[in-house]
Write an enzyme that holds these catalytic residues in place. Structure first.
Site, PDB file in Angstrom:
ATOM      1  N   GLU A  23      -1.748  -1.884  -3.090  1.00 54.27           N
ATOM      2  CA  GLU A  23      -0.913  -3.029  -2.754  1.00 54.27           C
ATOM      3  C   GLU A  23      -0.500  -2.903  -1.297  1.00 54.27           C
ATOM      4  OE1 GLU A  23       1.313  -4.764  -6.583  1.00 54.27           O
ATOM      5  OE2 GLU A  23       2.066  -2.795  -5.976  1.00 54.27           O
ATOM      6  N   HIS A  80       0.593   0.788  -0.469  1.00 58.54           N
ATOM      7  CA  HIS A  80       1.224   1.285  -1.689  1.00 58.54           C
ATOM      8  C   HIS A  80       0.130   1.538  -2.720  1.00 58.54           C
ATOM      9  CE1 HIS A  80       4.580   1.183  -4.757  1.00 58.54           C
ATOM     10  NE2 HIS A  80       3.583   0.819  -5.543  1.00 58.54           N
ATOM     11  N   THR A  81       0.090   2.742  -3.284  1.00 58.56           N
ATOM     12  CA  THR A  81      -0.921   3.076  -4.288  1.00 58.56           C
ATOM     13  C   THR A  81      -0.239   3.568  -5.565  1.00 58.56           C
ATOM     14  OG1 THR A  81      -1.184   5.402  -3.630  1.00 58.56           O
ATOM     15  CG2 THR A  81      -2.527   3.761  -2.466  1.00 58.56           C
ATOM     16  N   ASP A 103      -4.237   0.980  -8.393  1.00 59.12           N
ATOM     17  CA  ASP A 103      -3.656  -0.022  -7.490  1.00 59.12           C
ATOM     18  C   ASP A 103      -3.745   0.317  -6.018  1.00 59.12           C
ATOM     19  OD1 ASP A 103      -2.744  -1.563  -9.564  1.00 59.12           O
ATOM     20  OD2 ASP A 103      -0.697  -0.839  -9.485  1.00 59.12           O
ATOM     21  N   GLU A 158       3.571   6.551  -7.593  1.00 59.67           N
ATOM     22  CA  GLU A 158       3.369   5.878  -6.325  1.00 59.67           C
ATOM     23  C   GLU A 158       3.212   6.865  -5.158  1.00 59.67           C
ATOM     24  OE1 GLU A 158       5.929   5.339  -8.349  1.00 59.67           O
ATOM     25  OE2 GLU A 158       6.040   3.210  -8.879  1.00 59.67           O
ATOM     26  N   GLU A 193      -4.582   1.148 -14.950  1.00 54.53           N
ATOM     27  CA  GLU A 193      -4.600   0.384 -13.705  1.00 54.53           C
ATOM     28  C   GLU A 193      -4.713   1.340 -12.530  1.00 54.53           C
ATOM     29  OE1 GLU A 193      -1.976  -2.992 -13.752  1.00 54.53           O
ATOM     30  OE2 GLU A 193      -1.417  -2.681 -11.656  1.00 54.53           O
TER      31      GLU A 193
END
Length: 302
Positions: free
Chosen positions: A108, A121-122, A106, A133, A104
């Site tokens: 967010e 947020h990664t 991400d 994160e 994944e």
């Protein structure tokens, strides 16, 4: 639009006859490229498929995913995030495979009280393991207009971009036994959902449902990708690399200008970096944090 769709169909048919993967540049259309997977009554597709609005009410949120699976690509999407008091809400935009050992990548977007900044947020999850994160404040108001959020993913590196500015790089470090997502095809996902148990100040600030329904908008989906067809085998490097449209496949590190932009973002706007969180990793930071690349060195110094 009709001509573009015809070209895509011809390319896909050719791929089916020759290989299970093909480089495709699809037209930007939410009817054509995506399926609504939850909160169907909360989603609105406008302007003949050019704009999609996600909604969140107290009863449910909403989300969509791409019809196709991809193995590597350069993917852009423009978002205008929930305005006003968005505390407790999360607008997500990510690539994900399936299964217990999923991969994944991400983005967010964590909402906040009116007047307080959003948090970008990664995370990168490989074979079901995340804990990577990094978080950033935006240097603009992401609710007043559309901004472009991009993910570049190839066999060598993953780069997160905001309006063309790189904010994070995750390199392939399999040489030191760090898993890298390169064998599992992924779909594009996006959703708007309630996460007030953790999203805003660790869950201290709850969603104010008197402000519902909440709305986030997206448009201008653009993907230079390799599409995997269901009958085809999974291979690690399917994309052609001999055309200008697949130049993103050749990138193995950021150029000097991009590195300077990355340093600027990480110095001025990074608010959390797992590579500096010694309390979280008392037995030692993850091994990629010590790798002597400019991206990670600058991250550790922030």
């Amino acid at each position: 639009m009709a001509a573009a769709k015809s070209l895509v169909v011809l390319i896909m048919l050719s791929a089916l006859l020759s290989n299970s993967f093909v480089l495709v540049l699809p037209a930007s259309n939410f009817y054509q490229d995506f399926d609504i997977i939850w909160g169907i009554d909360k989603v609105r597709i406008l302007n003949d498929g050019e704009v999609l609005n996600l909604y969140l009410g107290k009863d449910t949120g909403s989300g969509f995913q791409s019809k196709n699976e991809y193995l590597f690509g350069k993917i852009d999407m423009q978002f205008k995030l929930v305005p006003g008091n968005s505390a407790g809400t999360v607008t997500s935009y990510y690539l994900s495979s399936q299964g217990s050992t999923w991969d994944e990548i991400d983005f967010e977007f964590l909402g906040n009280l009116s007047g307080d900044p959003y948090i970008f947020h990664t995370n990168v999850i490989t074979q079901g393991k995340g804990d990577r994160e990094q978080q950033f404040y935006p240097w603009f108001d992401p609710t007043s207009d559309f901004h472009t959020y991009s993910i570049l993913w190839n066999p060598k590196t993953i780069v997160f971009y905001v309006d063309g500015t790189p904010i994070r790089e995750f390199k392939n470090l399999e040489s030191i036994n760090i898993p890298y997502p390169k064998n599992q095809p992924m779909r594009i996902h996006s959703s708007l959902w309630n996460a007030d148990d953790w999203a805003t100040r660790g869950g201290l600030v709850k969603t104010d449902w008197t402000k519902a329904p909440f709305t986030a908008s997206c448009r201008n989906f653009n993907a230079k990708t390799c599409i995997r067809y269901p009958a085809g085998p999974i291979i690690s490097a399917p994309c052609p690399s001999n055309s200008s449209s697949s130049a993103w496949m050749k990138i193995d590190e950021l150029d000097e200008t991009s590195r300077e932009k990355l340093k600027w973002v990480q110095k001025n706007y990074m608010i959390y970096n797992y590579c500096t969180d010694t309390k979280r990793f008392p037995k030692g930071l993850p091994p990629e944090c010590a790798v002597a690349t400019s991206a990670y060195i600058d991250s550790v110094r922030v």
